[in-house]
Each structure stands twice: as C-alpha cells, then as structure tokens.
Design a protein around this motif. Structure first.
Motif, PDB file in Angstrom:
ATOM      1  N   LYS A  36     -18.319 -46.355  76.391  1.00  0.00           N
ATOM      2  CA  LYS A  36     -18.977 -47.141  77.433  1.00  0.00           C
ATOM      3  C   LYS A  36     -18.666 -46.571  78.811  1.00  0.00           C
ATOM      4  O   LYS A  36     -19.561 -46.472  79.658  1.00  0.00           O
ATOM      5  N   ALA A  37     -17.427 -46.179  79.042  1.00  0.00           N
ATOM      6  CA  ALA A  37     -17.056 -45.610  80.342  1.00  0.00           C
ATOM      7  C   ALA A  37     -17.808 -44.305  80.604  1.00  0.00           C
ATOM      8  O   ALA A  37     -18.270 -44.057  81.723  1.00  0.00           O
ATOM      9  N   ILE A  38     -17.954 -43.482  79.570  1.00  0.00           N
ATOM     10  CA  ILE A  38     -18.689 -42.221  79.711  1.00  0.00           C
ATOM     11  C   ILE A  38     -20.166 -42.513  79.979  1.00  0.00           C
ATOM     12  O   ILE A  38     -20.774 -41.918  80.870  1.00  0.00           O
ATOM     13  N   ALA A  39     -20.750 -43.440  79.230  1.00  0.00           N
ATOM     14  CA  ALA A  39     -22.160 -43.799  79.432  1.00  0.00           C
ATOM     15  C   ALA A  39     -22.380 -44.350  80.835  1.00  0.00           C
ATOM     16  O   ALA A  39     -23.356 -43.996  81.507  1.00  0.00           O
ATOM     17  N   ASP A  40     -21.469 -45.210  81.308  1.00  0.00           N
ATOM     18  CA  ASP A  40     -21.594 -45.776  82.654  1.00  0.00           C
ATOM     19  C   ASP A  40     -21.504 -44.681  83.713  1.00  0.00           C
ATOM     20  O   ASP A  40     -22.252 -44.701  84.697  1.00  0.00           O
ATOM     21  N   ALA A  41     -20.597 -43.723  83.528  1.00  0.00           N
ATOM     22  CA  ALA A  41     -20.458 -42.619  84.484  1.00  0.00           C
ATOM     23  C   ALA A  41     -21.710 -41.740  84.480  1.00  0.00           C
ATOM     24  O   ALA A  41     -22.162 -41.284  85.539  1.00  0.00           O
ATOM     25  N   LEU A  42     -22.298 -41.524  83.305  1.00  0.00           N
ATOM     26  CA  LEU A  42     -23.539 -40.740  83.222  1.00  0.00           C
ATOM     27  C   LEU A  42     -24.691 -41.482  83.899  1.00  0.00           C
ATOM     28  O   LEU A  42     -25.541 -40.860  84.541  1.00  0.00           O
ATOM     29  N   LYS A  43     -24.706 -42.799  83.776  1.00  0.00           N
ATOM     30  CA  LYS A  43     -25.747 -43.596  84.440  1.00  0.00           C
ATOM     31  C   LYS A  43     -25.645 -43.433  85.956  1.00  0.00           C
ATOM     32  O   LYS A  43     -26.658 -43.347  86.649  1.00  0.00           O
ATOM     33  N   LYS A  44     -24.420 -43.389  86.474  1.00  0.00           N
ATOM     34  CA  LYS A  44     -24.231 -43.196  87.917  1.00  0.00           C
ATOM     35  C   LYS A  44     -24.721 -41.827  88.368  1.00  0.00           C
ATOM     36  O   LYS A  44     -25.071 -41.636  89.525  1.00  0.00           O
ATOM     37  N   GLU A  45     -24.763 -40.868  87.428  1.00  0.00           N
ATOM     38  CA  GLU A  45     -25.263 -39.517  87.726  1.00  0.00           C
ATOM     39  C   GLU A  45     -26.783 -39.435  87.546  1.00  0.00           C
ATOM     40  O   GLU A  45     -27.374 -38.377  87.716  1.00  0.00           O
ATOM     41  N   GLY A  46     -27.397 -40.554  87.141  1.00  0.00           N
ATOM     42  CA  GLY A  46     -28.852 -40.596  87.023  1.00  0.00           C
ATOM     43  C   GLY A  46     -29.399 -40.444  85.614  1.00  0.00           C
ATOM     44  O   GLY A  46     -30.606 -40.348  85.419  1.00  0.00           O
ATOM     45  N   TYR A  47     -28.528 -40.422  84.604  1.00  0.00           N
ATOM     46  CA  TYR A  47     -28.971 -40.302  83.213  1.00  0.00           C
ATOM     47  C   TYR A  47     -29.030 -41.679  82.562  1.00  0.00           C
ATOM     48  O   TYR A  47     -28.087 -42.455  82.667  1.00  0.00           O
ATOM     49  N   LYS A  48     -30.121 -41.961  81.874  1.00  0.00           N
ATOM     50  CA  LYS A  48     -30.251 -43.234  81.167  1.00  0.00           C
ATOM     51  C   LYS A  48     -29.689 -43.049  79.764  1.00  0.00           C
ATOM     52  O   LYS A  48     -30.377 -42.576  78.862  1.00  0.00           O
ATOM     53  N   ILE A  49     -28.432 -43.418  79.601  1.00  0.00           N
ATOM     54  CA  ILE A  49     -27.699 -43.187  78.354  1.00  0.00           C
ATOM     55  C   ILE A  49     -27.191 -44.511  77.803  1.00  0.00           C
ATOM     56  O   ILE A  49     -26.685 -45.349  78.538  1.00  0.00           O
ATOM     57  N   ASP A  50     -27.284 -44.666  76.508  1.00  0.00           N
ATOM     58  CA  ASP A  50     -26.744 -45.825  75.820  1.00  0.00           C
ATOM     59  C   ASP A  50     -25.367 -45.437  75.274  1.00  0.00           C
ATOM     60  O   ASP A  50     -25.200 -44.332  74.755  1.00  0.00           O
ATOM     61  N   ALA A  51     -24.401 -46.318  75.382  1.00  0.00           N
ATOM     62  CA  ALA A  51     -23.039 -46.019  74.909  1.00  0.00           C
ATOM     63  C   ALA A  51     -23.020 -45.632  73.437  1.00  0.00           C
ATOM     64  O   ALA A  51     -22.194 -44.816  73.013  1.00  0.00           O
ATOM     65  N   ASP A  52     -23.937 -46.169  72.645  1.00  0.00           N
ATOM     66  CA  ASP A  52     -23.994 -45.853  71.211  1.00  0.00           C
ATOM     67  C   ASP A  52     -24.371 -44.396  70.956  1.00  0.00           C
ATOM     68  O   ASP A  52     -24.183 -43.885  69.862  1.00  0.00           O
ATOM     69  N   TRP A  53     -24.929 -43.736  71.943  1.00  0.00           N
ATOM     70  CA  TRP A  53     -25.333 -42.337  71.784  1.00  0.00           C
ATOM     71  C   TRP A  53     -24.166 -41.370  71.966  1.00  0.00           C
ATOM     72  O   TRP A  53     -24.267 -40.205  71.600  1.00  0.00           O
ATOM     73  N   ILE A  54     -23.057 -41.840  72.534  1.00  0.00           N
ATOM     74  CA  ILE A  54     -21.894 -40.985  72.769  1.00  0.00           C
ATOM     75  C   ILE A  54     -21.114 -40.868  71.462  1.00  0.00           C
ATOM     76  O   ILE A  54     -20.728 -41.870  70.868  1.00  0.00           O
ATOM     77  N   VAL A  55     -20.877 -39.635  71.014  1.00  0.00           N
ATOM     78  CA  VAL A  55     -20.128 -39.404  69.780  1.00  0.00           C
ATOM     79  C   VAL A  55     -18.686 -39.122  70.169  1.00  0.00           C
ATOM     80  O   VAL A  55     -18.372 -38.086  70.748  1.00  0.00           O
ATOM     81  N   LEU A  56     -17.812 -40.084  69.851  1.00  0.00           N
ATOM     82  CA  LEU A  56     -16.405 -39.990  70.236  1.00  0.00           C
ATOM     83  C   LEU A  56     -15.583 -40.602  69.116  1.00  0.00           C
ATOM     84  O   LEU A  56     -15.746 -41.778  68.798  1.00  0.00           O
ATOM     85  N   GLU A  57     -14.715 -39.788  68.496  1.00  0.00           N
ATOM     86  CA  GLU A  57     -13.927 -40.299  67.372  1.00  0.00           C
ATOM     87  C   GLU A  57     -12.900 -41.329  67.825  1.00  0.00           C
ATOM     88  O   GLU A  57     -12.607 -42.277  67.115  1.00  0.00           O
ATOM     89  N   HIS A  58     -12.351 -41.116  69.011  1.00  0.00           N
ATOM     90  CA  HIS A  58     -11.388 -42.065  69.565  1.00  0.00           C
ATOM     91  C   HIS A  58     -11.433 -41.976  71.081  1.00  0.00           C
ATOM     92  O   HIS A  58     -11.896 -40.978  71.642  1.00  0.00           O
ATOM     93  N   ALA A  59     -10.964 -43.022  71.734  1.00  0.00           N
ATOM     94  CA  ALA A  59     -10.963 -43.047  73.194  1.00  0.00           C
ATOM     95  C   ALA A  59     -10.063 -41.927  73.727  1.00  0.00           C
ATOM     96  O   ALA A  59      -9.083 -41.545  73.093  1.00  0.00           O
TER      97      ALA A  59
END
Length: 87
Positions: A36-59
């Motif tokens: 979610k933090a990565i998706a939110d940061a990408l949104k601030k950069e202008g990318y429309k990203i859903d947190a579910d699209w980020i592939v991350l095994e662990h925080a």
C-alpha cells in the motif's frame, strides 16, 4: 483498456521510486514499507496503481534498493526499483 495497461507497464518499466523513511539507531525502519505504501507513493508520482498489483513477498524493513514487480491487468508486468533512504 488493454492499451492503457500496456502504456502504464511501459512507462513504469525501470522507474526508480525513492522513498524516505524514518530509521532506528539499529538501521531498521520504524514502519515497514508495504504494498500500500508503494502504491500510494506511485500515485503521488502520477501513476494509477492498485496496491494489489504490487508483488511483494514481505514488507520492506531496511533501507536499500529493491527490485519490485508490478503485475498489471491483462498480463502486463513492469519492474521498478524501490529505493528506501533514511529520512
């Protein structure tokens, strides 16, 4: 919709996302960096990203550089670099 996902994947490919986070004396982040933090940061950069699209095994819990996959709709993927720096 397919071309939008393809264009987004192309624009994200190789993108370097720099995040500044608070770090303890022991070199560990006070708050782990999540999908979610990565998706939110990408949104601030202008990318429309859903947190579910980020592939991350662990925080992410330490400063450094991480290769992260963004799995977009319609089978598109992009590799981004998440750089976590000390705030």
């Amino acid at each position: 919709e397919i071309s939008v996902a393809g264009d987004l994947a192309a624009s994200l490919e190789g993108f370097e996302l720099v995040m500044q986070e608070k770090v303890s004396d022991g070199g560990v982040l006070y708050a782990a960096v999540t999908k979610k933090a990565i998706a939110d940061a990408l949104k601030k950069e202008g990318y429309k990203i859903d947190a579910d699209w980020i592939v991350l095994e662990h925080a992410l819990k330490e400063p450094g550089e991480y290769a992260v996959t963004v799995s977009l709709p319609h089978g598109f993927e992009a590799q981004i670099k998440v750089i976590i720096e000390e705030k």
